[in-house]
Scaffold this motif. Structure first.
Motif, PDB file in Angstrom:
ATOM      1  N   ALA A 122      -5.179   3.547  -5.261  1.00 22.78           N
ATOM      2  CA  ALA A 122      -5.980   3.178  -4.093  1.00 22.78           C
ATOM      3  C   ALA A 122      -5.352   1.995  -3.356  1.00 22.78           C
ATOM      4  O   ALA A 122      -4.757   1.108  -3.982  1.00 22.78           O
ATOM      5  N   PRO A 123      -5.491   1.962  -2.033  1.00 25.84           N
ATOM      6  CA  PRO A 123      -4.952   0.834  -1.271  1.00 25.84           C
ATOM      7  C   PRO A 123      -5.747  -0.446  -1.500  1.00 25.84           C
ATOM      8  O   PRO A 123      -6.914  -0.403  -1.912  1.00 25.84           O
ATOM      9  N   LEU A 124      -5.112  -1.565  -1.236  1.00 22.36           N
ATOM     10  CA  LEU A 124      -5.768  -2.868  -1.268  1.00 22.36           C
ATOM     11  C   LEU A 124      -5.988  -3.344   0.162  1.00 22.36           C
ATOM     12  O   LEU A 124      -5.341  -2.887   1.096  1.00 22.36           O
ATOM     13  N   THR A 125      -6.895  -4.294   0.339  1.00 18.53           N
ATOM     14  CA  THR A 125      -7.199  -4.799   1.670  1.00 18.53           C
ATOM     15  C   THR A 125      -6.188  -5.857   2.094  1.00 18.53           C
ATOM     16  O   THR A 125      -5.505  -6.466   1.252  1.00 18.53           O
ATOM     17  N   LEU A 126      -6.112  -6.100   3.398  1.00 22.42           N
ATOM     18  CA  LEU A 126      -5.255  -7.157   3.915  1.00 22.42           C
ATOM     19  C   LEU A 126      -5.662  -8.506   3.345  1.00 22.42           C
ATOM     20  O   LEU A 126      -4.811  -9.340   3.004  1.00 22.42           O
ATOM     21  N   THR A 127      -6.966  -8.732   3.217  1.00 27.26           N
ATOM     22  CA  THR A 127      -7.451 -10.001   2.669  1.00 27.26           C
ATOM     23  C   THR A 127      -6.963 -10.199   1.239  1.00 27.26           C
ATOM     24  O   THR A 127      -6.545 -11.301   0.851  1.00 27.26           O
ATOM     25  N   GLN A 128      -7.013  -9.135   0.445  1.00 21.18           N
ATOM     26  CA  GLN A 128      -6.518  -9.227  -0.924  1.00 21.18           C
ATOM     27  C   GLN A 128      -5.036  -9.578  -0.944  1.00 21.18           C
ATOM     28  O   GLN A 128      -4.615 -10.512  -1.633  1.00 21.18           O
ATOM     29  N   ILE A 129      -4.247  -8.842  -0.192  1.00 25.16           N
ATOM     30  CA  ILE A 129      -2.805  -9.059  -0.201  1.00 25.16           C
ATOM     31  C   ILE A 129      -2.461 -10.445   0.328  1.00 25.16           C
ATOM     32  O   ILE A 129      -1.587 -11.137  -0.215  1.00 25.16           O
TER      33      ILE A 129
ATOM     34  N   GLN B 141       2.549  -8.644  -9.629  1.00 23.87           N
ATOM     35  CA  GLN B 141       1.695  -8.826 -10.802  1.00 23.87           C
ATOM     36  C   GLN B 141       0.224  -8.840 -10.396  1.00 23.87           C
ATOM     37  O   GLN B 141      -0.628  -8.239 -11.068  1.00 23.87           O
ATOM     38  N   LYS B 142      -0.070  -9.488  -9.285  1.00 19.51           N
ATOM     39  CA  LYS B 142      -1.449  -9.538  -8.798  1.00 19.51           C
ATOM     40  C   LYS B 142      -1.900  -8.187  -8.261  1.00 19.51           C
ATOM     41  O   LYS B 142      -3.069  -7.816  -8.409  1.00 19.51           O
ATOM     42  N   VAL B 143      -0.991  -7.453  -7.636  1.00 18.60           N
ATOM     43  CA  VAL B 143      -1.299  -6.093  -7.184  1.00 18.60           C
ATOM     44  C   VAL B 143      -1.673  -5.220  -8.384  1.00 18.60           C
ATOM     45  O   VAL B 143      -2.665  -4.479  -8.353  1.00 18.60           O
ATOM     46  N   MET B 144      -0.892  -5.309  -9.443  1.00 20.28           N
ATOM     47  CA  MET B 144      -1.181  -4.524 -10.646  1.00 20.28           C
ATOM     48  C   MET B 144      -2.522  -4.926 -11.247  1.00 20.28           C
ATOM     49  O   MET B 144      -3.330  -4.065 -11.645  1.00 20.28           O
ATOM     50  N   ALA B 145      -2.780  -6.225 -11.316  1.00 20.27           N
ATOM     51  CA  ALA B 145      -4.042  -6.700 -11.874  1.00 20.27           C
ATOM     52  C   ALA B 145      -5.227  -6.190 -11.070  1.00 20.27           C
ATOM     53  O   ALA B 145      -6.273  -5.825 -11.634  1.00 20.27           O
ATOM     54  N   ALA B 146      -5.066  -6.149  -9.732  1.00 19.68           N
ATOM     55  CA  ALA B 146      -6.149  -5.660  -8.873  1.00 19.68           C
ATOM     56  C   ALA B 146      -6.432  -4.183  -9.107  1.00 19.68           C
ATOM     57  O   ALA B 146      -7.537  -3.707  -8.829  1.00 19.68           O
ATOM     58  N   GLN B 147      -5.454  -3.480  -9.635  1.00 17.26           N
ATOM     59  CA  GLN B 147      -5.618  -2.059  -9.944  1.00 17.26           C
ATOM     60  C   GLN B 147      -6.017  -1.839 -11.407  1.00 17.26           C
ATOM     61  O   GLN B 147      -6.160  -0.699 -11.855  1.00 17.26           O
ATOM     62  N   GLY B 148      -6.157  -2.944 -12.150  1.00 16.36           N
ATOM     63  CA  GLY B 148      -6.494  -2.826 -13.567  1.00 16.36           C
ATOM     64  C   GLY B 148      -5.342  -2.308 -14.402  1.00 16.36           C
ATOM     65  O   GLY B 148      -5.564  -1.689 -15.459  1.00 16.36           O
TER      66      GLY B 148
ATOM     67  N   ASN C  45       0.818  -1.212   0.000  1.00 14.78           N
ATOM     68  CA  ASN C  45       0.000   0.000   0.000  1.00 14.78           C
ATOM     69  C   ASN C  45       0.854   1.264   0.000  1.00 14.78           C
ATOM     70  O   ASN C  45       0.444   2.293  -0.547  1.00 14.78           O
ATOM     71  N   ALA C  46       2.035   1.205   0.599  1.00 17.91           N
ATOM     72  CA  ALA C  46       2.943   2.357   0.535  1.00 17.91           C
ATOM     73  C   ALA C  46       3.395   2.605  -0.906  1.00 17.91           C
ATOM     74  O   ALA C  46       3.495   3.755  -1.353  1.00 17.91           O
TER      75      ALA C  46
END
Length: 216
Positions: free
Chosen positions: A33-40, A53-60, A24-25
């Motif tokens: 936008a930040p992601l949730t702990l559950t997502q991470i 890669q998954k972080v980027m995908a979650a942000q589109g 998130n930093a």
């Protein structure tokens, strides 16, 4: 004595809060936008590259190009010092001490990069507990490829060993390496326990020395 080889994140330590804060930093630095702990937490297990890669995908966003490379580098830089929100699972230190007191060699095989691996182990005073450590950037291969696990086993002297982990990746790695697998059920797995191949399962590290003795 039969050696014991451990996974790290979700097995010995609950590092998800630190990984979440680090991700998130990096996102905040990019104005995202930040992601949730559950997502991470659901992204953990296949190493930093896959996580980002998954972080980027979650942000589109695409997991390639200048922004991705910049964010990946920033995450890696921050990750080594990300230890203050991480906790040991109960009875981990005591279990490791008991196994070593039996004369068992202890190894670590994780997809976490080796620098933050050593950093977090040192933070908990456990670095010297491990006679061999392989991280996600130590070899060309990462789990579930069996090469990292076999590399640790060879460094411990070879022969039979018990592998301890928490996830689908760990179960597949143990199968590929043909080693008995003890599944810690309180980590980051997504699959029901009965659907993961394992020899024994446990939810408290106090039980592990007995399990290792049986699997040996």
């Amino acid at each position: 004595m039969t050696p014991v080889i451990f996974d790290l994140d979700g097995t010995l330590i609950d590092s998800a809060p630190d990984i979440h804060a680090t991700a998130n930093a990096v996102l905040a630095q990019e104005g995202l936008a930040p992601l949730t702990l559950t997502q991470i937490r659901s992204f953990i297990g296949n190493g930093v590259v896959v996580l980002m890669q998954k972080v980027m995908a979650a942000q589109g966003l695409p997991a390639e190009g200048a922004q991705y490379e910049r964010m990946l580098a920033e995450f890696v830089e921050r990750y080594e010092a990300a230890v203050n929100l991480t906790t040991l699972y109960p009875n981990v230190a005591e279990s490791l001490a008991a196994l070593r007191a039996e004369g068992r060699a202890i190894g670590l095989c994780t997809n976490k990069p080796v620098a933050p691996t050593r950093s977090v182990l040192a933070h908990f005073g456990l670095l010297d507990s491990f006679a061999a450590i392989v991280g996600g950037d130590s070899l060309p291969q990462r789990k579930p490829d069996p090469a990292p696990l076999r590399h640790v086993l060879a460094a411990l002297g070879g022969g039979p060993a018990v592998y301890v982990g928490d996830s689908e990746v760990d179960a597949a790695t143990a199968q590929a390496a043909a080693l008995p697998f003890a599944l810690f059920t309180e980590g980051y797995r997504k699959t029901p326990v009965d659907d993961l191949p394992h020899n024994e399962s446990f939810d408290d590290f106090a039980a592990l020395p007995g399990i290792v003795a049986r699997l040996s």
